[in-house]
Design a protein around this motif. Structure first.
Motif, PDB file in Angstrom:
ATOM      1  N   ILE A   1     -13.838 -13.661 -15.452  1.00  0.00           N
ATOM      2  CA  ILE A   1     -12.429 -13.728 -15.022  1.00  0.00           C
ATOM      3  C   ILE A   1     -11.745 -12.365 -15.157  1.00  0.00           C
ATOM      4  O   ILE A   1     -10.983 -11.947 -14.280  1.00  0.00           O
ATOM      5  N   PHE A   2     -12.048 -11.628 -16.223  1.00  0.00           N
ATOM      6  CA  PHE A   2     -11.499 -10.272 -16.362  1.00  0.00           C
ATOM      7  C   PHE A   2     -11.941  -9.400 -15.186  1.00  0.00           C
ATOM      8  O   PHE A   2     -11.147  -8.645 -14.622  1.00  0.00           O
ATOM      9  N   TYR A   3     -13.206  -9.518 -14.839  1.00  0.00           N
ATOM     10  CA  TYR A   3     -13.737  -8.712 -13.731  1.00  0.00           C
ATOM     11  C   TYR A   3     -13.125  -9.170 -12.404  1.00  0.00           C
ATOM     12  O   TYR A   3     -12.833  -8.354 -11.524  1.00  0.00           O
ATOM     13  N   LEU A   4     -12.950 -10.488 -12.263  1.00  0.00           N
ATOM     14  CA  LEU A   4     -12.348 -11.016 -11.046  1.00  0.00           C
ATOM     15  C   LEU A   4     -10.926 -10.503 -10.843  1.00  0.00           C
ATOM     16  O   LEU A   4     -10.485 -10.306  -9.705  1.00  0.00           O
ATOM     17  N   LEU A   5     -10.196 -10.295 -11.951  1.00  0.00           N
ATOM     18  CA  LEU A   5      -8.840  -9.751 -11.855  1.00  0.00           C
ATOM     19  C   LEU A   5      -8.832  -8.454 -11.047  1.00  0.00           C
ATOM     20  O   LEU A   5      -7.975  -8.239 -10.188  1.00  0.00           O
ATOM     21  N   ALA A   6      -9.787  -7.580 -11.365  1.00  0.00           N
ATOM     22  CA  ALA A   6      -9.848  -6.277 -10.694  1.00  0.00           C
ATOM     23  C   ALA A   6     -10.113  -6.442  -9.203  1.00  0.00           C
ATOM     24  O   ALA A   6      -9.483  -5.776  -8.367  1.00  0.00           O
ATOM     25  N   GLN A   7     -11.050  -7.336  -8.864  1.00  0.00           N
ATOM     26  CA  GLN A   7     -11.382  -7.511  -7.452  1.00  0.00           C
ATOM     27  C   GLN A   7     -10.201  -8.098  -6.676  1.00  0.00           C
ATOM     28  O   GLN A   7      -9.915  -7.707  -5.549  1.00  0.00           O
ATOM     29  N   MET A   8      -9.521  -9.058  -7.291  1.00  0.00           N
ATOM     30  CA  MET A   8      -8.360  -9.667  -6.637  1.00  0.00           C
ATOM     31  C   MET A   8      -7.241  -8.653  -6.429  1.00  0.00           C
ATOM     32  O   MET A   8      -6.590  -8.623  -5.388  1.00  0.00           O
ATOM     33  N   ALA A   9      -7.028  -7.819  -7.455  1.00  0.00           N
ATOM     34  CA  ALA A   9      -5.998  -6.782  -7.328  1.00  0.00           C
ATOM     35  C   ALA A   9      -6.347  -5.830  -6.190  1.00  0.00           C
ATOM     36  O   ALA A   9      -5.483  -5.446  -5.385  1.00  0.00           O
ATOM     37  N   GLY A  10      -7.621  -5.444  -6.104  1.00  0.00           N
ATOM     38  CA  GLY A  10      -8.067  -4.562  -5.024  1.00  0.00           C
ATOM     39  C   GLY A  10      -7.888  -5.202  -3.663  1.00  0.00           C
ATOM     40  O   GLY A  10      -7.452  -4.558  -2.707  1.00  0.00           O
ATOM     41  N   ALA A  11      -8.228  -6.474  -3.557  1.00  0.00           N
ATOM     42  CA  ALA A  11      -8.090  -7.172  -2.278  1.00  0.00           C
ATOM     43  C   ALA A  11      -6.636  -7.243  -1.847  1.00  0.00           C
ATOM     44  O   ALA A  11      -6.307  -7.060  -0.662  1.00  0.00           O
ATOM     45  N   GLY A  12      -5.752  -7.509  -2.805  1.00  0.00           N
ATOM     46  CA  GLY A  12      -4.336  -7.620  -2.485  1.00  0.00           C
ATOM     47  C   GLY A  12      -3.768  -6.347  -1.886  1.00  0.00           C
ATOM     48  O   GLY A  12      -3.111  -6.380  -0.838  1.00  0.00           O
ATOM     49  N   VAL A  13      -4.049  -5.215  -2.528  1.00  0.00           N
ATOM     50  CA  VAL A  13      -3.482  -3.956  -2.022  1.00  0.00           C
ATOM     51  C   VAL A  13      -4.152  -3.534  -0.718  1.00  0.00           C
ATOM     52  O   VAL A  13      -3.513  -2.957   0.167  1.00  0.00           O
ATOM     53  N   LEU A  14      -5.454  -3.841  -0.581  1.00  0.00           N
ATOM     54  CA  LEU A  14      -6.184  -3.416   0.608  1.00  0.00           C
ATOM     55  C   LEU A  14      -5.689  -4.132   1.862  1.00  0.00           C
ATOM     56  O   LEU A  14      -5.343  -3.501   2.864  1.00  0.00           O
ATOM     57  N   VAL A  15      -5.653  -5.453   1.805  1.00  0.00           N
ATOM     58  CA  VAL A  15      -5.243  -6.213   2.988  1.00  0.00           C
ATOM     59  C   VAL A  15      -3.751  -6.025   3.251  1.00  0.00           C
ATOM     60  O   VAL A  15      -3.308  -6.005   4.411  1.00  0.00           O
ATOM     61  N   SER A  16      -2.967  -5.846   2.200  1.00  0.00           N
ATOM     62  CA  SER A  16      -1.544  -5.565   2.383  1.00  0.00           C
ATOM     63  C   SER A  16      -1.350  -4.255   3.133  1.00  0.00           C
ATOM     64  O   SER A  16      -0.472  -4.136   3.998  1.00  0.00           O
ATOM     65  N   LEU A  17      -2.172  -3.259   2.805  1.00  0.00           N
ATOM     66  CA  LEU A  17      -2.118  -1.977   3.511  1.00  0.00           C
ATOM     67  C   LEU A  17      -2.451  -2.164   4.987  1.00  0.00           C
ATOM     68  O   LEU A  17      -1.770  -1.657   5.872  1.00  0.00           O
ATOM     69  N   LEU A  18      -3.507  -2.931   5.244  1.00  0.00           N
ATOM     70  CA  LEU A  18      -3.952  -3.132   6.621  1.00  0.00           C
ATOM     71  C   LEU A  18      -2.902  -3.846   7.469  1.00  0.00           C
ATOM     72  O   LEU A  18      -2.656  -3.483   8.621  1.00  0.00           O
ATOM     73  N   LEU A  19      -2.307  -4.876   6.890  1.00  0.00           N
ATOM     74  CA  LEU A  19      -1.394  -5.712   7.660  1.00  0.00           C
ATOM     75  C   LEU A  19       0.061  -5.277   7.557  1.00  0.00           C
ATOM     76  O   LEU A  19       0.942  -5.891   8.134  1.00  0.00           O
ATOM     77  N   GLY A  20       0.298  -4.227   6.758  1.00  0.00           N
ATOM     78  CA  GLY A  20       1.663  -3.750   6.604  1.00  0.00           C
ATOM     79  C   GLY A  20       2.526  -4.657   5.758  1.00  0.00           C
ATOM     80  O   GLY A  20       3.748  -4.702   5.923  1.00  0.00           O
ATOM     81  N   ILE A  21       1.904  -5.390   4.856  1.00  0.00           N
ATOM     82  CA  ILE A  21       2.656  -6.325   4.005  1.00  0.00           C
ATOM     83  C   ILE A  21       3.241  -5.570   2.817  1.00  0.00           C
ATOM     84  O   ILE A  21       2.520  -4.882   2.092  1.00  0.00           O
ATOM     85  N   THR A  22       4.527  -5.690   2.606  1.00  0.00           N
ATOM     86  CA  THR A  22       5.165  -5.020   1.465  1.00  0.00           C
ATOM     87  C   THR A  22       5.767  -6.013   0.473  1.00  0.00           C
ATOM     88  O   THR A  22       5.947  -5.689  -0.691  1.00  0.00           O
ATOM     89  N   ALA A  23       6.072  -7.212   0.927  1.00  0.00           N
ATOM     90  CA  ALA A  23       6.690  -8.219   0.051  1.00  0.00           C
ATOM     91  C   ALA A  23       5.673  -8.758  -0.946  1.00  0.00           C
ATOM     92  O   ALA A  23       4.496  -8.917  -0.626  1.00  0.00           O
ATOM     93  N   ASP A  24       6.120  -9.044  -2.155  1.00  0.00           N
ATOM     94  CA  ASP A  24       5.239  -9.576  -3.183  1.00  0.00           C
ATOM     95  C   ASP A  24       4.626 -10.911  -2.774  1.00  0.00           C
ATOM     96  O   ASP A  24       3.464 -11.193  -3.070  1.00  0.00           O
ATOM     97  N   GLY A  25       5.411 -11.736  -2.085  1.00  0.00           N
ATOM     98  CA  GLY A  25       4.904 -13.033  -1.646  1.00  0.00           C
ATOM     99  C   GLY A  25       3.714 -12.896  -0.715  1.00  0.00           C
ATOM    100  O   GLY A  25       2.734 -13.648  -0.809  1.00  0.00           O
TER     101      GLY A  25
END
Length: 541
Positions: free
Chosen positions: A144-168
């Motif tokens: 689960i600790f390791y999964l935290l890192a991957q999830m955080a990476g996925a969030g910023v990566l796809v947000s960058l791609l799609l132009g998502i800035t809102a936390d939601g």
């Protein structure tokens, strides 16, 4: 050579977004098809947990590389180097050197001694139910600790791609990754996960090679010129290329660096998702060969992180990197956009999409491996051998593994949403610290110490686990700083960001102390059998 100015967090001009999303979606669809294909070949527990032990040394080495080169490697290290120079590159060195410990100490003996999980090795000499419960708990927490890192990476990566800035929107992205992860593991098992990891490793090396080539091309393949401009453009001058920008400012930061190094070097040999990969090959020779292949592939990749990190420092504006993501996790995709022609060019959009798809592949492959490790440990160690006392059928065991995948995925989604703005390399270092504190002492004592007892194993696992997790909870990682998980709270008292310097020696000490104070006597016959089995492979599986 001037820097590429003002790269946007919206991943370039809006007109290129359909192209980006299309390329991105193609990878997801392709991996889902592979997962369904592999799932149809999964007949029993050996297929689900170990891929039927049918993979060659090269295939498993490729899969190990795909499992190991996580979002921390691709996104976190590039960002750490781009922001902190030499001190960021220390992550690359630590991750690579750690493989020597895994190769020399655990790869072959573990493969010979266990069946599906770390708990199998411990239970061979110890009382089954308590050690399997402890091993299962430790595996799930580390994963689960390791999964935290991957999830955080996925969030910023796809947000960058799609132009998502809102936390939601970022939280929704994390949830999407979690759902895909659950699908991969529940349908494909180890076979599907392994093929996704192999494809991801090939894509990651190819993508990194391409970016490295394009970065070096801009500097006429003069690494000295690259480093010089990175230092000049960082605003830190020569200090950017010297130790001390992040670690070494004072005695406390030096101690934190030593703690980090200890966790990185010792943690790999205790990571559950890496350990279970040794069970997918048919022989001990293949296990050795797979680690040798993994070291070569991983070593080549970490050398190229020099171009990724220092290239980002040289060609991007530091403020743009931080604006996109405070921890620097988007430095590599933004660098791809820059060397492809910039944010308003078709080449930049295509390269950004390709590299982001590779990074997303990296995340999906690793989260699938992590989830498989934790669900396997719950089903095989806790459900079958503790709850059902060995009386469950293989069908029930696999069903339990699939249901536990759903639960662990839900927990990872929730915690990943909280950790979305943290540097993924730092988060992975915490997982390494927990693994080195709880798992590694117990594995080494069990394999190499004749007197080791059940009490020693329990003290080592629970002591290392509780101390590592407890210190993290009361460290700046969780509260007290702008980069903490809970930015507005302040309840930390442990000053270091990595607990390894305390929790790792404590795990070893408690394992020894629990054994010498135990009234239980170790069975010399069992140890002799385990020793022969671990060294020769006789009777394995």
């Amino acid at each position: 050579m001037s820097a590429i100015p003002h790269l946007t967090t919206a991943a370039g001009a809006t007109e290129h977004r359909p192209l980006i999303i299309t390329l991105f979606g193609l990878f997801v669809v392709a991996t889902l098809i592979i997962t369904v294909w592999a799932g149809r070949q999964t007949k029993d527990a050996a297929d689900f947990y170990a891929g039927g032990r049918q993979f060659t040394g090269f295939q498993n080495g490729l899969a190990i590389s795909g499992d190991y080169m996580s979002a921390a490697s691709f996104l976190g290290i590039a960002g750490a180097i781009a922001l902190f120079g030499y001190d960021g590159f220390l992550y690359s060195i630590g991750f690579l050197v750690a493989w020597l410990v895994a190769l020399l100490l655990v790869a072959e003996p573990l493969r010979n001694s266990g069946r599906y999980t770390m708990g199998d090795v411990l239970a061979y000499r110890m009382r089954q139910r308590p050690v399997r419960t402890a091993a299962g708990a430790s595996t799930i927490v580390v994963s689960i600790f390791y999964l935290l890192a991957q999830m955080a990476g996925a969030g910023v990566l796809v947000s960058l791609l799609l132009g998502i800035t809102a936390d939601g929107g970022k939280i929704a992205v994390v949830a999407l990754v979690g759902v895909l992860m659950i699908v991969y593991v529940t349908i494909g098992g180890m076979k599907g996960t392994t093929w996704v990891q192999m494809i991801k490793a090939v894509l990651l090396i190819a993508g990194t090679l391409l970016i490295t080539f394009l970065v070096l091309l801009k500097f006429n393949f003069n690494i000295s010129a690259l480093l010089g401009q990175a230092a000049e453009h960082s605003g830190k001058g020569a200090k950017f290329l010297e130790p001390g920008l992040k670690y070494g400012k004072d005695s406390l930061s030096k101690l934190d660096f030593f703690s980090l190094g200890l966790a990185l070097v010792l943690g790999t040999a205790g990571l559950p998702h890496i350990l279970i990969r040794f069970y997918t090959v048919p022989t001990a020779k293949a296990a050795r060969k797979s680690v040798n292949w993994a070291i070569g592939i991983i070593g080549a990749f970490y050398l190229m992180t020099i171009a990724l990190g220092f290239g980002a420092a040289a060609l991007l504006n530091r403020d743009d990197i931080i604006k996109s993501n405070k921890a620097g996790n988007t430095a590599a995709p933004l660098l791809a956009q820059a060397v492809g022609g910039g944010p308003d060019s078709t080449g930049g959009a295509i390269l950004l999409a390709v590299i982001s798809a590779v990074a997303f592949a990296t995340i999906l492959a690793v989260v699938a491996g992590l989830t498989l490790a934790s669900s396997s440990s719950f089903a095989h160690d806790i459900y079958v051998n503790v709850i059902r006392k060995g009386r469950a059928t293989e069908k029930e065991e696999v069903r339990a593994a699939r249901w536990s995948t759903v639960v662990i995925g839900a927990v990872a989604i929730f915690l990943g949403a909280l950790a979305r703005d943290m540097n993924v390399a730092g988060l992975v270092a915490l997982a390494f610290a927990v693994a080195a504190s709880a798992n590694l002492p117990t594995i080494l004592y069990s394999l190499f110490w004749k007197r080791f007892t059940t009490q020693g194993a329990l003290w080592s696992i629970y002591g290392g686990l509780i101390s590592a997790v407890g210190l993290v909870l009361f460290s700046p990682v969780v509260s007290g700083k702008p980069t903490s998980m809970f930015k507005d709270a302040d309840f930390y008292w442990f000053p270091l960001e990595n607990p390894g310097i305390i929790s790792i020696p404590l795990g070893f000490l408690l394992g020894w102390l629990g054994t010498v104070l135990s009234k239980e006597k170790a069975d010399p016959q069992k140890y002799a059998e385990l020793e022969v089995r671990s060294l020769t492979g006789t009777g394995a599986h």
